[in-house]
Design a protein around this motif. Structure first.
Motif, PDB file in Angstrom:
ATOM      1  N   HIS A  64      37.575 106.267 -21.675  1.00 11.84           N
ATOM      2  CA  HIS A  64      38.432 106.279 -20.494  1.00 11.84           C
ATOM      3  C   HIS A  64      38.474 107.635 -19.809  1.00 11.84           C
ATOM      4  O   HIS A  64      38.869 107.742 -18.652  1.00 11.84           O
ATOM      5  N   ARG A  65      38.045 108.682 -20.495  1.00 12.89           N
ATOM      6  CA  ARG A  65      38.031 110.006 -19.884  1.00 12.89           C
ATOM      7  C   ARG A  65      36.980 110.119 -18.784  1.00 12.89           C
ATOM      8  O   ARG A  65      36.961 111.108 -18.041  1.00 12.89           O
ATOM      9  N   PHE A  66      36.111 109.111 -18.669  1.00 10.38           N
ATOM     10  CA  PHE A  66      35.123 109.151 -17.588  1.00 10.38           C
ATOM     11  C   PHE A  66      35.804 109.207 -16.233  1.00 10.38           C
ATOM     12  O   PHE A  66      35.215 109.673 -15.243  1.00 10.38           O
ATOM     13  N   ARG A  67      37.070 108.755 -16.157  1.00 13.20           N
ATOM     14  CA  ARG A  67      37.794 108.778 -14.886  1.00 13.20           C
ATOM     15  C   ARG A  67      37.970 110.195 -14.356  1.00 13.20           C
ATOM     16  O   ARG A  67      38.158 110.401 -13.158  1.00 13.20           O
ATOM     17  N   GLU A  68      37.922 111.172 -15.264  1.00 11.84           N
ATOM     18  CA  GLU A  68      38.026 112.560 -14.825  1.00 11.84           C
ATOM     19  C   GLU A  68      36.810 112.978 -14.018  1.00 11.84           C
ATOM     20  O   GLU A  68      36.850 113.983 -13.291  1.00 11.84           O
ATOM     21  N   LEU A  69      35.720 112.223 -14.144  1.00 12.94           N
ATOM     22  CA  LEU A  69      34.502 112.508 -13.392  1.00 12.94           C
ATOM     23  C   LEU A  69      34.501 111.857 -12.021  1.00 12.94           C
ATOM     24  O   LEU A  69      33.642 112.154 -11.187  1.00 12.94           O
ATOM     25  N   LEU A  70      35.466 110.965 -11.781  1.00 19.45           N
ATOM     26  CA  LEU A  70      35.502 110.222 -10.522  1.00 19.45           C
ATOM     27  C   LEU A  70      36.185 111.030  -9.428  1.00 19.45           C
ATOM     28  O   LEU A  70      37.103 111.809  -9.682  1.00 19.45           O
ATOM     29  N   THR A  71      35.732 110.817  -8.201  1.00 22.75           N
ATOM     30  CA  THR A  71      36.425 111.389  -7.056  1.00 22.75           C
ATOM     31  C   THR A  71      37.708 110.601  -6.815  1.00 22.75           C
ATOM     32  O   THR A  71      37.922 109.524  -7.395  1.00 22.75           O
ATOM     33  N   GLU A  72      38.556 111.126  -5.949  1.00 19.00           N
ATOM     34  CA  GLU A  72      39.808 110.431  -5.634  1.00 19.00           C
ATOM     35  C   GLU A  72      39.521 109.046  -5.057  1.00 19.00           C
ATOM     36  O   GLU A  72      40.178 108.068  -5.410  1.00 19.00           O
ATOM     37  N   ARG A  73      38.534 108.940  -4.184  1.00 21.42           N
ATOM     38  CA  ARG A  73      38.209 107.641  -3.602  1.00 21.42           C
ATOM     39  C   ARG A  73      37.653 106.692  -4.655  1.00 21.42           C
ATOM     40  O   ARG A  73      37.963 105.498  -4.661  1.00 21.42           O
ATOM     41  N   GLU A  74      36.813 107.214  -5.578  1.00 22.20           N
ATOM     42  CA  GLU A  74      36.264 106.369  -6.640  1.00 22.20           C
ATOM     43  C   GLU A  74      37.367 105.846  -7.548  1.00 22.20           C
ATOM     44  O   GLU A  74      37.321 104.701  -8.000  1.00 22.20           O
ATOM     45  N   ASN A  75      38.390 106.678  -7.816  1.00 21.83           N
ATOM     46  CA  ASN A  75      39.520 106.204  -8.608  1.00 21.83           C
ATOM     47  C   ASN A  75      40.275 105.102  -7.878  1.00 21.83           C
ATOM     48  O   ASN A  75      40.759 104.146  -8.502  1.00 21.83           O
ATOM     49  N   GLY A  76      40.375 105.222  -6.553  1.00 18.68           N
ATOM     50  CA  GLY A  76      41.018 104.165  -5.776  1.00 18.68           C
ATOM     51  C   GLY A  76      40.230 102.870  -5.829  1.00 18.68           C
ATOM     52  O   GLY A  76      40.801 101.786  -5.967  1.00 18.68           O
ATOM     53  N   VAL A  77      38.915 102.990  -5.734  1.00 23.41           N
ATOM     54  CA  VAL A  77      38.057 101.808  -5.844  1.00 23.41           C
ATOM     55  C   VAL A  77      38.174 101.198  -7.240  1.00 23.41           C
ATOM     56  O   VAL A  77      38.247  99.970  -7.390  1.00 23.41           O
ATOM     57  N   LEU A  78      38.226 102.044  -8.265  1.00 23.91           N
ATOM     58  CA  LEU A  78      38.361 101.558  -9.639  1.00 23.91           C
ATOM     59  C   LEU A  78      39.641 100.751  -9.811  1.00 23.91           C
ATOM     60  O   LEU A  78      39.645  99.694 -10.444  1.00 23.91           O
ATOM     61  N   ALA A  79      40.750 101.235  -9.238  1.00 24.26           N
ATOM     62  CA  ALA A  79      42.026 100.529  -9.355  1.00 24.26           C
ATOM     63  C   ALA A  79      41.934  99.128  -8.772  1.00 24.26           C
ATOM     64  O   ALA A  79      42.408  98.152  -9.369  1.00 24.26           O
ATOM     65  N   LEU A  80      41.290  99.008  -7.607  1.00 26.29           N
ATOM     66  CA  LEU A  80      41.158  97.699  -6.971  1.00 26.29           C
ATOM     67  C   LEU A  80      40.130  96.833  -7.683  1.00 26.29           C
ATOM     68  O   LEU A  80      40.296  95.621  -7.808  1.00 26.29           O
ATOM     69  N   LEU A  81      39.068  97.459  -8.167  1.00 22.24           N
ATOM     70  CA  LEU A  81      38.039  96.735  -8.906  1.00 22.24           C
ATOM     71  C   LEU A  81      38.632  96.087 -10.156  1.00 22.24           C
ATOM     72  O   LEU A  81      38.311  94.947 -10.497  1.00 22.24           O
ATOM     73  N   CYS A  82      39.524  96.816 -10.831  1.00 18.35           N
ATOM     74  CA  CYS A  82      40.136  96.293 -12.055  1.00 18.35           C
ATOM     75  C   CYS A  82      41.139  95.180 -11.780  1.00 18.35           C
ATOM     76  O   CYS A  82      41.634  94.550 -12.711  1.00 18.35           O
ATOM     77  N   GLN A  83      41.449  94.952 -10.503  1.00 22.44           N
ATOM     78  CA  GLN A  83      42.279  93.809 -10.130  1.00 22.44           C
ATOM     79  C   GLN A  83      41.433  92.577  -9.828  1.00 22.44           C
ATOM     80  O   GLN A  83      41.940  91.530  -9.449  1.00 22.44           O
ATOM     81  N   GLY A  84      40.104  92.713  -9.975  1.00 17.95           N
ATOM     82  CA  GLY A  84      39.215  91.594  -9.744  1.00 17.95           C
ATOM     83  C   GLY A  84      38.860  91.375  -8.289  1.00 17.95           C
ATOM     84  O   GLY A  84      38.340  90.310  -7.932  1.00 17.95           O
ATOM     85  N   LEU A  85      39.091  92.382  -7.427  1.00 22.32           N
ATOM     86  CA  LEU A  85      38.801  92.215  -6.002  1.00 22.32           C
ATOM     87  C   LEU A  85      37.307  92.308  -5.722  1.00 22.32           C
ATOM     88  O   LEU A  85      36.585  93.069  -6.370  1.00 22.32           O
ATOM     89  N   SER A  86      36.858  91.571  -4.727  1.00 23.88           N
ATOM     90  CA  SER A  86      35.474  91.630  -4.288  1.00 23.88           C
ATOM     91  C   SER A  86      35.242  92.880  -3.453  1.00 23.88           C
ATOM     92  O   SER A  86      36.196  93.548  -3.025  1.00 23.88           O
ATOM     93  N   ASN A  87      33.970  93.196  -3.177  1.00 27.67           N
ATOM     94  CA  ASN A  87      33.666  94.329  -2.306  1.00 27.67           C
ATOM     95  C   ASN A  87      34.331  94.170  -0.948  1.00 27.67           C
ATOM     96  O   ASN A  87      34.833  95.139  -0.366  1.00 27.67           O
ATOM     97  N   LYS A  88      34.315  92.958  -0.406  1.00 33.30           N
ATOM     98  CA  LYS A  88      34.902  92.705   0.903  1.00 33.30           C
ATOM     99  C   LYS A  88      36.403  92.983   0.897  1.00 33.30           C
ATOM    100  O   LYS A  88      36.937  93.609   1.822  1.00 33.30           O
TER     101      LYS A  88
END
Length: 203
Positions: free
Chosen positions: A127-151
């Motif tokens: 889970h420490r890989f999140r420290e390598l993510l940019t702020e925008r990538e962390n935002g995308v990760l949060a939505l991705l983990c909710q099962g949202l599509s790219n759209k």
């Protein structure tokens, strides 16, 4: 019929049984196979019989143990769609897989998380890989983990789907897994360095 109505999808073949499905895949070499949940044993047969088998979307999943669902996403299954999901979810799953991503119905994320808690999905994500993510990538990760599509992620962040695809690719690359479903299964619920809870709907 549902897939054929989508202008971005071409249905190249259909199969009535397992043997015919293997033959059709070898003949037409599709990008994605859409497989009913009761026929998941076909996945292993395709792995044995077809060189570089295409990614698989399994739909109609209802009663399935966390262990079995984890086995599916560890293999060549890139999309899992619940039986009660909207019809559009099947289309979204196919598009997500073609875009080198993955798809998991929100109804199935709780089952994936149970697999994590039971220790039956050893995907090795630190889970420490999140420290390598940019702020925008962390935002995308949060939505991705909710099962949202790219759209859906693009709409939430007011960016293009192409931008989301780029960020999702970066997130998956830094996490060490190859699909959304695997990432959801591996991450479970956790808290970001900024204190925002990330988890899957339905957990």
């Amino acid at each position: 019929m549902l897939l054929a109505r989508d202008p971005g999808i071409s249905v190249v073949a259909e199969a009535a049984d397992e043997r015919q499905a293997v033959k059709r895949v070898a003949e037409y070499r599709p990008d994605v196979i859409l497989l009913e949940a009761g026929l998941t044993e076909l996945i292993q047969e395709l792995d044995r019989s077809v060189p570089s088998p295409p990614a698989t979307v399994v739909y109609g999943i209802d009663a399935m143990s966390p262990e079995r669902l984890a086995d599916l996403v560890r293999g060549n299954v890139r999309g899992v769609v619940h039986r009660d999901a909207a019809n559009d979810d099947v289309v979204h799953a196919v598009h997500a897989v073609v875009d080198d991503g993955g798809f998991a119905s929100p109804e199935l994320t709780a089952c994936l998380l149970q697999a994590v808690r039971a220790g039956c999905t050893p995907l090795g994500v630190d889970h420490r890989f999140r420290e390598l993510l940019t702020e925008r990538e962390n935002g995308v990760l949060a939505l991705l983990c909710q099962g949202l599509s790219n759209k859906a992620i693009a709409a939430a962040l007011c960016v293009t789907e192409k931008t989301v695809k780029f960020h999702v690719s970066n997130v998956l690359g830094k996490s060490g897994v190859s699909t959304r479903a695997q990432l959801i299964a591996a991450m479970g619920s956790f808290t970001t360095p900024h204190g925002h809870s990330i988890g899957a709907r339905g957990a």
